[in-house]
Design a protein around this motif. Sequence first.
Motif, PDB file in Angstrom:
ATOM      1  N   ALA A   1      -0.190  16.788  -5.945  1.00  0.00           N
ATOM      2  CA  ALA A   1      -1.598  17.162  -5.809  1.00  0.00           C
ATOM      3  C   ALA A   1      -2.558  16.032  -6.132  1.00  0.00           C
ATOM      4  O   ALA A   1      -3.662  15.985  -5.583  1.00  0.00           O
ATOM      5  N   MET A   2      -2.182  15.112  -7.000  1.00  0.00           N
ATOM      6  CA  MET A   2      -3.159  14.161  -7.526  1.00  0.00           C
ATOM      7  C   MET A   2      -3.057  12.752  -6.946  1.00  0.00           C
ATOM      8  O   MET A   2      -4.058  12.145  -6.573  1.00  0.00           O
ATOM      9  N   HIS A   3      -1.860  12.201  -6.886  1.00  0.00           N
ATOM     10  CA  HIS A   3      -1.736  10.777  -6.566  1.00  0.00           C
ATOM     11  C   HIS A   3      -2.225  10.403  -5.160  1.00  0.00           C
ATOM     12  O   HIS A   3      -2.887   9.370  -5.012  1.00  0.00           O
ATOM     13  N   PRO A   4      -1.929  11.177  -4.105  1.00  0.00           N
ATOM     14  CA  PRO A   4      -2.494  10.807  -2.798  1.00  0.00           C
ATOM     15  C   PRO A   4      -4.026  10.811  -2.805  1.00  0.00           C
ATOM     16  O   PRO A   4      -4.667   9.952  -2.185  1.00  0.00           O
ATOM     17  N   GLY A   5      -4.599  11.782  -3.549  1.00  0.00           N
ATOM     18  CA  GLY A   5      -6.061  11.845  -3.626  1.00  0.00           C
ATOM     19  C   GLY A   5      -6.654  10.657  -4.342  1.00  0.00           C
ATOM     20  O   GLY A   5      -7.723  10.156  -3.978  1.00  0.00           O
ATOM     21  N   ILE A   6      -5.959  10.181  -5.371  1.00  0.00           N
ATOM     22  CA  ILE A   6      -6.437   8.990  -6.081  1.00  0.00           C
ATOM     23  C   ILE A   6      -6.415   7.780  -5.154  1.00  0.00           C
ATOM     24  O   ILE A   6      -7.369   6.999  -5.091  1.00  0.00           O
TER      25      ILE A   6
ATOM     26  N   THR B   1       2.474   7.584  -0.725  1.00  0.00           N
ATOM     27  CA  THR B   1       2.715   6.889   0.538  1.00  0.00           C
ATOM     28  C   THR B   1       1.506   7.010   1.451  1.00  0.00           C
ATOM     29  O   THR B   1       0.616   7.838   1.231  1.00  0.00           O
ATOM     30  N   VAL B   2       1.497   6.190   2.490  1.00  0.00           N
ATOM     31  CA  VAL B   2       0.428   6.269   3.500  1.00  0.00           C
ATOM     32  C   VAL B   2       0.444   7.639   4.171  1.00  0.00           C
ATOM     33  O   VAL B   2      -0.613   8.200   4.487  1.00  0.00           O
ATOM     34  N   GLU B   3       1.643   8.196   4.361  1.00  0.00           N
ATOM     35  CA  GLU B   3       1.753   9.524   4.982  1.00  0.00           C
ATOM     36  C   GLU B   3       1.137  10.590   4.092  1.00  0.00           C
ATOM     37  O   GLU B   3       0.480  11.515   4.580  1.00  0.00           O
ATOM     38  N   ASP B   4       1.315  10.462   2.776  1.00  0.00           N
ATOM     39  CA  ASP B   4       0.693  11.405   1.846  1.00  0.00           C
ATOM     40  C   ASP B   4      -0.829  11.319   1.924  1.00  0.00           C
ATOM     41  O   ASP B   4      -1.530  12.339   1.885  1.00  0.00           O
ATOM     42  N   GLU B   5      -1.355  10.092   2.026  1.00  0.00           N
ATOM     43  CA  GLU B   5      -2.806   9.908   2.139  1.00  0.00           C
ATOM     44  C   GLU B   5      -3.334  10.522   3.434  1.00  0.00           C
ATOM     45  O   GLU B   5      -4.443  11.082   3.468  1.00  0.00           O
TER      46      GLU B   5
ATOM     47  N   ASP C   1      -3.981   2.048   6.721  1.00  0.00           N
ATOM     48  CA  ASP C   1      -2.533   1.966   6.954  1.00  0.00           C
ATOM     49  C   ASP C   1      -1.830   1.024   5.978  1.00  0.00           C
ATOM     50  O   ASP C   1      -0.649   0.722   6.151  1.00  0.00           O
ATOM     51  N   ARG C   2      -2.550   0.555   4.958  1.00  0.00           N
ATOM     52  CA  ARG C   2      -1.933  -0.326   3.961  1.00  0.00           C
ATOM     53  C   ARG C   2      -1.469   0.485   2.753  1.00  0.00           C
ATOM     54  O   ARG C   2      -2.148   1.420   2.321  1.00  0.00           O
ATOM     55  N   THR C   3      -0.341   0.092   2.227  1.00  0.00           N
ATOM     56  CA  THR C   3       0.226   0.798   1.082  1.00  0.00           C
ATOM     57  C   THR C   3      -0.476   0.355  -0.193  1.00  0.00           C
ATOM     58  O   THR C   3      -0.600  -0.841  -0.468  1.00  0.00           O
ATOM     59  N   LEU C   4      -0.926   1.332  -0.974  1.00  0.00           N
ATOM     60  CA  LEU C   4      -1.640   1.047  -2.210  1.00  0.00           C
ATOM     61  C   LEU C   4      -0.769   1.499  -3.383  1.00  0.00           C
ATOM     62  O   LEU C   4      -0.885   2.614  -3.881  1.00  0.00           O
ATOM     63  N   GLY C   5       0.171   0.652  -3.784  1.00  0.00           N
ATOM     64  CA  GLY C   5       1.060   1.001  -4.874  1.00  0.00           C
ATOM     65  C   GLY C   5       2.172   1.930  -4.427  1.00  0.00           C
ATOM     66  O   GLY C   5       2.321   2.262  -3.253  1.00  0.00           O
ATOM     67  N   SER C   6       2.958   2.395  -5.418  1.00  0.00           N
ATOM     68  CA  SER C   6       4.129   3.225  -5.107  1.00  0.00           C
ATOM     69  C   SER C   6       3.944   4.679  -5.492  1.00  0.00           C
ATOM     70  O   SER C   6       4.855   5.492  -5.305  1.00  0.00           O
ATOM     71  N   ALA C   7       2.776   5.029  -6.024  1.00  0.00           N
ATOM     72  CA  ALA C   7       2.583   6.400  -6.491  1.00  0.00           C
ATOM     73  C   ALA C   7       2.422   7.387  -5.341  1.00  0.00           C
ATOM     74  O   ALA C   7       2.669   8.581  -5.506  1.00  0.00           O
TER      75      ALA C   7
END
Length: 806
Positions: free
Chosen positions: A564-569, A471-475, A463-469
């Motif tokens: 397609a890419m940033h949440p996966g990263i 969101t937690v919801e995207d993850e 539930d922690r935000t990892l940068g701005s690329a």
Amino acid sequence: MSIDRRTKRLERRQKKAEAKALATDNDGGQIETNGSRGSSKASALDEKFAKLLSQNEDDLLDFVADINKLYQDKLNKPAPFVTFVICGMQSAGKSTVMERFLNAPVNIVQEGTGTRCPLDTTCIHVSNLSVPTCELSGKELDGTPLTGLTIEQAFVAITQHNKVLASKDTFSSEPLKLVYRANNVQNLCFVDTPGIIANKGIGQDNREAIKQILRDTMKKPRSKLCVLVEPKEFSTNAIIDFCDETFKSTNKGRDWKADAIVIMTKYDKNLHDSRTTSKANKFFAEFFDVGIFPYLAITPTLDREDLQPDQLFLKRKELLENATAYEEEKFEGWIAAHAKSRQEDPDNPPLRPEVSSRIGFSVAKNKMREVMLLDTAARLPEVLKSIREELSKCRNEKEILEGKRKFRNPDYLKRKVGDLLQLACKRVGDYLDGDLEAAVKLPEFLMDLDDELDREDESEWADRTLGSAATVEDEEKWRDLIQALIEREEGLPDYVYAEKKYIGGKQFQRAKELMKATMLESFPNVEAMRDYVASGAGYLQGGLLRENWERATLSIVKTTSKTAMHPGINFFIKHAGTIFRNLFQVALKDISELPETKHLFDICPGIESIVTNKFDDMVWELSKQAAGAIHLSIEPFYSSLDPNLPNFRPPERDTDEEDEEVDLKESILSKLKSFCRKKLDDVMTKQLLRERGRERASEKRRFLAEKRASMINEEETDEIIKSAFEYLLSLHEFIETILSFQTNHCLYNAFKEKLESFSRVVSDSSDWTEMLPSDNSLDTMIDELDDKIDGLKGSLDSVNKMQMKF
């Protein structure tokens, strides 16, 4: 974590747990270790020693007295050998019976409850001792234990203590402990307790206080009841009801009557009423029916007891000296009366053997002695084992406390923490590089993909935000996509090896393969962009009245690639971070049994939590840095379009345009083969590279059609969609390669570099004074342990000496 995903994970986890339990049930037996063989050898020697010692009663009881004193005074534990707890109604003759065991007056006797606290007594027969000696101790006595006392001095001290309690109108569960050595006593251990008041309406009701004293005393190991009943009808013997109510069961549900020794005191009061055998048999029948078989005792009493302690002592001493003869005379007269009554009336039956075999105090005393000796001999090996274990425990505790004294120096603590972290980080590095030995040693820490996903999903990092690329919801959507992959019929691709249990670097490699597989599933639906293509083309860009298909294509590529890419990263980095965190826990477990690590954890219990938190912080900071670098590294590849992208081929279209294309790849390969037939040198290499650059610069690559309608139409939109799709295929393949290098460099190798400096950074940057032991009583505690160790070693030295003697 979503409820649906959690439910499915739990179901899979349950199935795996059941399979694991089944496998455990099928495991073979344990192999005996050298330690267990050594323990068995020590037990055999102890049993041999116990057998020899049981044949020397005086030595046995002398040893028992020392062990009891060791347990009570040094270890603050109850005596380990059998002790009889004397229980009776007020003025039932408890203290008098006890004094008959000692053949000397020792406890206060008076109307009302004279005994106000337990008197824990050990009698030891010493044949060559002309004058009895006493040792008296207790927490409530002022000063140190009293040794070398005469029986008179012990009597005065005990009497005075009971009078102090009586003056406060109170009872105490803290016992006085008396060791009595004489040449006219039998070896025995017993406790005299306060008497129970018979009538609640007379005086203060002391029943509950005495009940608690009895319960506390009976809780001690190897305690046995010695109940004094009065010479009256069974139904009117209040002590039996009291015992029923207080003890109920004394040994795993057994009735107290099954284990107790019962003595009927002051039986001279019933001699007349049982003057015939038939009357005597009838009197005892009610007792026998409920399993009570009392021993019969008669003790002479004083006419008055309101005397000064010294006068009372002399009078009672004189009385005790004649007690045996007095009792024998009374019982001989009773038995003679029975014989006479049977002569006069032949129908009178003989006295039941349950009665005739239990006449006289000496018979009861011999039975108690027999029980005690058998129990002591049987228990001795276990007690010796316990002493050895206690000695080892005390030595370990002393070592820890001495270590704590060293840790008062913050530099010493800092150095030890640094050593711990350096060792743990080395283990983590070994796991990453490959450590088969650890996998064999710690199978419980091997994880399949489900275990890893559970750990990541349940961690606070999810539930922690990892940068701005992203969101937690995207993850979270990415996690749902992985769940869908797992749940579908064909499941995850074989190359992910989801069911395999790994530890270390293989976990990271599998996490990368999972990211690749999931990225394929997340490949965007370009067709969904169709309605927005025209808007993406704009109008009159740069003043040119021409449809800008390239801008529309770039917008499709950029929009879909981000999604397609940033949440996966982000998910992959958190997944890898969870693996790194877990490996540190494995490393701490791996080294926890090493003496220096165990010592540190014992001395500073909070140290493990502190270094774990610092390690987690390090991994999180690394994760943020890696996320920033990796996200930034792929943005250039979708922020512009390059028709020369490797492996990109625009879709074929029917057109009157004839574009000349040079297959650069084929051209370069052809020339490379030609060069390789010759001797390759620096000049030839540079010549090849120059020609390759010249051909790339002059290459003509078709991308989008040059002829376009003034207003984009459906057919042209379809061409843009197809071109964007083909471009995205090549781009994703290209970025996948870039990501592999970037994750290896920014995350995996960066983590290994952090491991090398972690111990130094943490130990140097932290204030360890908070972890320093704050207890200023370490010296006192060490002295107390030294005292215990000396006592335990002394007992074991006595064993060695007696073994040599035997």
